[in-house]
Design a protein around this motif. Sequence first.
Motif, PDB file in Angstrom:
ATOM      1  N   PRO A 638       0.845  -1.205   0.000  1.00  0.00           N
ATOM      2  CA  PRO A 638       0.000   0.000   0.000  1.00  0.00           C
ATOM      3  C   PRO A 638       0.880   1.255   0.000  1.00  0.00           C
ATOM      4  N   ARG A 639       0.395   2.273  -0.647  1.00  0.00           N
ATOM      5  CA  ARG A 639       1.189   3.503  -0.769  1.00  0.00           C
ATOM      6  C   ARG A 639       1.518   4.092   0.601  1.00  0.00           C
ATOM      7  N   ALA A 640       0.584   3.969   1.555  1.00  0.00           N
ATOM      8  CA  ALA A 640       0.844   4.506   2.887  1.00  0.00           C
ATOM      9  C   ALA A 640       2.027   3.799   3.547  1.00  0.00           C
ATOM     10  N   VAL A 641       2.175   2.505   3.295  1.00  0.00           N
ATOM     11  CA  VAL A 641       3.301   1.760   3.856  1.00  0.00           C
ATOM     12  C   VAL A 641       4.604   2.236   3.221  1.00  0.00           C
ATOM     13  N   LEU A 642       4.590   2.447   1.909  1.00  0.00           N
ATOM     14  CA  LEU A 642       5.783   2.970   1.230  1.00  0.00           C
ATOM     15  C   LEU A 642       6.201   4.325   1.814  1.00  0.00           C
ATOM     16  N   GLN A 643       5.225   5.184   2.043  1.00  0.00           N
ATOM     17  CA  GLN A 643       5.531   6.508   2.575  1.00  0.00           C
ATOM     18  C   GLN A 643       6.088   6.426   3.990  1.00  0.00           C
ATOM     19  N   GLU A 644       5.528   5.504   4.791  1.00  0.00           N
ATOM     20  CA  GLU A 644       6.037   5.341   6.161  1.00  0.00           C
ATOM     21  C   GLU A 644       7.477   4.837   6.135  1.00  0.00           C
ATOM     22  N   LEU A 645       7.776   3.890   5.246  1.00  0.00           N
ATOM     23  CA  LEU A 645       9.136   3.351   5.156  1.00  0.00           C
ATOM     24  C   LEU A 645      10.123   4.402   4.657  1.00  0.00           C
ATOM     25  N   SER A 646       9.627   5.374   3.918  1.00  0.00           N
ATOM     26  CA  SER A 646      10.526   6.436   3.441  1.00  0.00           C
ATOM     27  C   SER A 646      11.007   7.320   4.585  1.00  0.00           C
ATOM     28  N   ARG A 647      10.388   7.176   5.772  1.00  0.00           N
ATOM     29  CA  ARG A 647      10.801   7.966   6.939  1.00  0.00           C
ATOM     30  C   ARG A 647      11.478   7.106   8.007  1.00  0.00           C
ATOM     31  N   GLN A 648      11.562   5.809   7.785  1.00  0.00           N
ATOM     32  CA  GLN A 648      12.144   4.903   8.777  1.00  0.00           C
ATOM     33  C   GLN A 648      13.622   5.221   9.003  1.00  0.00           C
ATOM     34  N   PRO A 649      14.020   5.402  10.281  1.00  0.00           N
ATOM     35  CA  PRO A 649      15.419   5.783  10.541  1.00  0.00           C
ATOM     36  C   PRO A 649      16.438   4.705  10.180  1.00  0.00           C
ATOM     37  N   ASP A 650      16.026   3.413  10.073  1.00  0.00           N
ATOM     38  CA  ASP A 650      16.972   2.338   9.762  1.00  0.00           C
ATOM     39  C   ASP A 650      17.055   2.018   8.277  1.00  0.00           C
ATOM     40  N   LEU A 651      16.365   2.791   7.431  1.00  0.00           N
ATOM     41  CA  LEU A 651      16.300   2.449   6.014  1.00  0.00           C
ATOM     42  C   LEU A 651      16.892   3.530   5.117  1.00  0.00           C
ATOM     43  N   GLY A 652      17.919   4.220   5.613  1.00  0.00           N
ATOM     44  CA  GLY A 652      18.507   5.303   4.830  1.00  0.00           C
ATOM     45  C   GLY A 652      19.036   4.839   3.486  1.00  0.00           C
TER      46      GLY A 652
END
Length: 676
Positions: A638-652
């Motif tokens: 889901p697009r909302a999940v993609l957007q949340e992962l774009s802010r995840q501190p461990d996924l730079g």
Amino acid sequence: PAGGMRAVITDFGVATRQLDDADLATGGSDLVGASAYIAPELWRGERASVASDVYALGIILCEMITGHIPSAGNLALPLARGRLASLNRQWDICIRQCLSERPADRPASVAAIATSLTRRSTPSRAWVMALLVAIATMAAFRTHDSEPVPSIRVALLPFETSNDERVTAITSGVLGELSVLIRGRKDVQGTIHIIPANAVAANRVTRAEQAASALGATHVLSGTVDRVNDRMLLNASLVDARTLITLRTLSAEYGFAEAGNIPGALAGTITAALHLNGAPGDAGISQAAHPAFSQGMSYLRAIPGDPDLAIRYLHEAAGLDAQSALPHAALTEAFAAKYQSTGDSEWLDRARQSLEKAESRNPDLALVRIAAGRVHLTSGRHQTAADDFRRATQLEPDNVIAWLGLARAYEAQRSRPGDAAAAFQRAVELQPEYYLPHLQFGSFYHFLGNYTRAAEHLERAIELAPDLPTPYSNLGGLYADMGRYADAERVLQRSLELKESYGALTNLGAVLNYQRRDRDALLLYRKALRLRPADFVLTVNIGDTCRRLGLAAEAGDAYRQGLALADRAVLNDPGNGYTRAFVAYFAARLGRHDVARRELDQARRFSPYDGKVIRRAVLTYEALGQRHDALTTLRDAPRAVLQELSRQPDLGDLQRDPAFQRLLWPTITEKGERPL
């Protein structure tokens, strides 16, 4: 005429409906009369006719002449050894014709019998009188032609018992009372007919297939009762007599003083298996126990609930009303709630024990099925839980708690989000001004990755219950995932003002993590740890925060503790993809890559639509260094999940990958522009 003979008809025991079950052959309203006199075709569900009356007349004549009532398939013995030999052979022929298995082979009418016997023989005056009296009695055995024949016909096979006179006597009485209990239930009259044990025994029926052919039974209830010291162990099952499939079983233990609970438990087993209407009218709780029960239920249903106080009051209610299933059902839910909050398996064991007590009194009450659904859901038996909650909605179609339980059972199966959404929607429609359906519906959409719909329901829950902390806490967690950090802090602080809770502390910690404020977040997590020390979601937050702060030893301890907790949860609920995703993540952080990949495959298989599982899978693949698998997982996210992962501190690193950016911003990146 004056001075002549008169035949006087006295009470034959069927003038009213209040018939003794040891002598009567009915459990419904379609058959009235003593079991030995009812024609075989009536047991098979056929309509009453002159031929069935002729059969009953034949039984009466045989009994009057020989002193014995013949049993089905064994007419020769009583007819041969009685007084029939002193009469004309025509009586023997006529009675045998009356008792023919096929209605068409019997005399056409009672008048034809009288003509046959008086024309071809010279009977004594006494036997003429006997014939007249027998004919007159037929009015007492007529069935009600206007009433429909029930489509469900349950034969009660005599239960097998140990060689104990007391157990045998109790079991016989239980089966008799069961027939009366079913017959007295207005909600099932006209839909079910009980063929009592004495009628089954009289026809020498011992197996389900015999009951189907000889008695027209559609179902058979059979069982055993064994004595162990001062306890009786009951095992009963309801079987479809046509397919021989077992539909439902009951296994319970009773003291001799508790034998009065057995008929209700068996009746509930029958009605539950056959999906009949609601529970009997006496299924409530005594007046003395009602205040404690009501108080316990209020603590149980509150959000957040207080299972300790609920247990205290419900124990009191159970002591004040030993017959009712309701306190034990509610205790089951309270013990399950304690297990979920503590992780201590002792509480789950106590929940199962209370459920056994509830079902041993009446398994077919809505509250009992809700309690069973709660235990089965907690134990990972999601389909069984769905069956329990669905039955509760059949018993009480307006029970919002039952619909919410059904929705959660569907949600737990992960592959049925549409069914879960429909059940949640039904709960909302039943009580649109009740906050709980909105609260749970919102959490469902949050897990599914539909953040917009989740926010709508959680915001509505706050409107309906502005003084409860949980809706604020859940909405704050959602706002954090949406990147609305200021709004998240605002509602989470409000939740903490109302009551300091584990949920609000951990969600506020997550908000601080997103903003790279790890030290402040760790303080909140440690405070939450005091409220719930055995929670694997909290340990993953502590482990990740410590790792980013360079506290490697503390991070490793948290990951190891979390893995142990998650492994234990998987044992109780093996099909929970969400839990398995955490097992995979902990294993990846601890260097157990094979375990991580295996558990992640299981998690994706069990929960293909769960946004939280997708999120945890991506974090795990990145920890394993498997970027390709992370990107593949995100293709259908889901697009909302993609957007949340774009802010995840461990996924730079992932966030800077062009392939991820194309998934996140397909239109902009096609033009060669970078997202802000």
